[in-house]
Scaffold this active site. Structure first.
Site, PDB file in Angstrom:
ATOM      1  N   LEU A 227       0.740  -1.249  -0.113  1.00  0.00           N
ATOM      2  CA  LEU A 227       0.015   0.175  -0.083  1.00  0.00           C
ATOM      3  C   LEU A 227       0.889   1.208   0.071  1.00  0.00           C
ATOM      4  O   LEU A 227       0.315   2.113   0.594  1.00  0.00           O
ATOM      5  CB  LEU A 227      -1.140  -0.088   1.122  1.00  0.00           C
ATOM      6  CG  LEU A 227      -1.825  -1.347   1.446  1.00  0.00           C
ATOM      7  CD1 LEU A 227      -2.883  -1.202   2.589  1.00  0.00           C
ATOM      8  CD2 LEU A 227      -2.856  -1.482   0.240  1.00  0.00           C
ATOM      9  N   GLY A 228       2.075   1.193  -0.685  1.00  0.00           N
ATOM     10  CA  GLY A 228       2.730   2.421  -0.655  1.00  0.00           C
ATOM     11  C   GLY A 228       3.377   2.983   0.504  1.00  0.00           C
ATOM     12  O   GLY A 228       3.923   2.230   1.502  1.00  0.00           O
ATOM     13  N   GLY A 231       2.385   1.211   3.853  1.00  0.00           N
ATOM     14  CA  GLY A 231       3.121  -0.139   4.295  1.00  0.00           C
ATOM     15  C   GLY A 231       2.363  -1.247   3.516  1.00  0.00           C
ATOM     16  O   GLY A 231       2.253  -1.089   2.435  1.00  0.00           O
ATOM     17  N   GLY A 257       7.827  -2.453  -5.244  1.00  0.00           N
ATOM     18  CA  GLY A 257       6.962  -3.970  -4.836  1.00  0.00           C
ATOM     19  C   GLY A 257       7.801  -5.109  -5.044  1.00  0.00           C
ATOM     20  O   GLY A 257       7.489  -5.959  -4.185  1.00  0.00           O
ATOM     21  N   ASP A 258       8.593  -5.330  -6.078  1.00  0.00           N
ATOM     22  CA  ASP A 258       9.477  -6.444  -6.330  1.00  0.00           C
ATOM     23  C   ASP A 258      10.310  -6.952  -5.136  1.00  0.00           C
ATOM     24  O   ASP A 258      10.444  -7.754  -4.836  1.00  0.00           O
ATOM     25  CB  ASP A 258      10.065  -6.159  -7.696  1.00  0.00           C
ATOM     26  CG  ASP A 258       9.506  -5.785  -8.504  1.00  0.00           C
ATOM     27  OD1 ASP A 258       8.375  -6.104  -8.930  1.00  0.00           O
ATOM     28  OD2 ASP A 258       9.752  -5.238  -9.500  1.00  0.00           O
TER      29      ASP A 258
END
Length: 319
Positions: A227-228, A231, A257-258
């Site tokens: 969620l950016g 968290g 994200g990876d």
């Protein structure tokens, strides 16, 4: 061993600006660089930085600049020779961390390439701990490609656990197929897309948790929802956890994200409990955002001990 598949990899060029992007104007970059990229490739790069065994599977000729770059970074890879050239993507970063990406569609793959790529994945997945299917699909691969990969890998017998990080029709087709996977990693926008709900999840983590639980009910054993700056969530059939990190100065969000997925897998390989897997995931994501381009962090760059992890609810208490 963790095997990653990136069906639509890219050679990523990152251009750093010293001022805000001004459309229609001439600007000078303060730095630029090329790195091999694509979601699965980034996961493998982060795992290598963490000392884990991994191999990145992707389409591309041995002489392709993408494969040359992987060899230069000492990233183990198994490639399927194709007629086309791996795409190039351009990322523009601004001083406040705002990131603009321009992604090419990728080379056209044939039906023979489709079958050969699935066979290559199935061969390398034998004996692996995890298989990560990540990213978009290039032209020529049908939207059910990931579902067919899962079916092929499992037809070999007891296969690895499978994590998927994709979006759009390929992800929808995977969920609709009912094959069931061990982990999916949507971001806020992708979670909204999969559940046909408004994308308010970064502002409302409880709504994100409820949406993720619907995906668990549809056969995803766990959902790691990033969620950016808010968290991430980890939702399973048993419980829901939320983790946040102290704010960081973002240089580039490409690959964050990876990195989060790699952090989760790293902690899992070390036998961590679900809450600590989530802590390592958000720590890896925050570290990646603070690094330039698509640079992947090592464990030394991360501070999982600073993650605030809270168990939100049991499934029995869910709406």
């Amino acid at each position: 061993m963790i095997v990653t598949l990136t069906a639509n990899p890219s050679l990523d060029r990152t251009i750093e600006l010293g001022t805000r992007l001004a459309r229609g104007e001439v600007q000078r970059a303060i730095a630029s660089g090329d790195q091999p990229g694509g979601k699965g490739v980034n996961v493998s790069r982060a795992l290598i930085a963490s000392g884990l065994d991994t191999i990145a599977i992707l389409p591309g000729a041995a002489s392709d600049p993408m494969l040359v770059a992987l060899r230069a970074e000492h990233t183990p890879a198994a490639s399927l020779p194709i007629a086309g050239r791996v795409r190039s993507n351009v990322t523009i970063t601004e001083p406040d961390g705002t990131t603009t990406k321009i992604n090419e569609p990728g080379p056209l793959l044939s039906a023979a390439d489709d079958n050969a790529l699935i066979a290559l994945v199935a061969a390398h997945a034998r004996g692996a701990d995890w298989l990560v299917l990540a990213g978009s699909l290039p032209p020529g691969l049908s939207s059910d490609f990931y579902a067919r990969v899962v079916t092929a890998v499992r037809s070999e017998g007891s296969g690895p656990r499978i994590a998927v990080d994709s979006s759009g029709e390929p992800m929808k087709a995977l969920i609709a197929s009912g094959v069931g996977v061990d982990l999916i990693k949507p971001n806020s926008e992708e979670l909204a897309e999969l559940t046909a709900l408004p994308d308010t999840f970064e502002e409302d983590p409880d709504a994100a948790a409820a949406a993720a639980r619907t995906l668990v009910a549809r056969g995803c054993r766990a959902v790691l929802a990033t969620l950016g700056a808010q968290g991430a969530l980890l939702v399973t059939a048993d419980a829901t956890w939320r983790a946040t990190m102290p704010p960081v100065i973002a240089r580039s969000t490409v690959g964050a994200g990876d990195a989060s997925l790699a952090g989760y897998l790293l902690a899992d390989q070390h036998g961590a409990t679900p809450d600590r897997r989530l802590a390592q995931a958000v720590a890896h994501g925050a570290a990646a955002a603070s690094l330039p381009g698509s640079t992947m962090p090592s464990p030394a760059d991360t501070t999982p001990e600073l993650a605030e992890v809270r168990r939100l609810s049991d499934l029995s208490n869910a709406d």
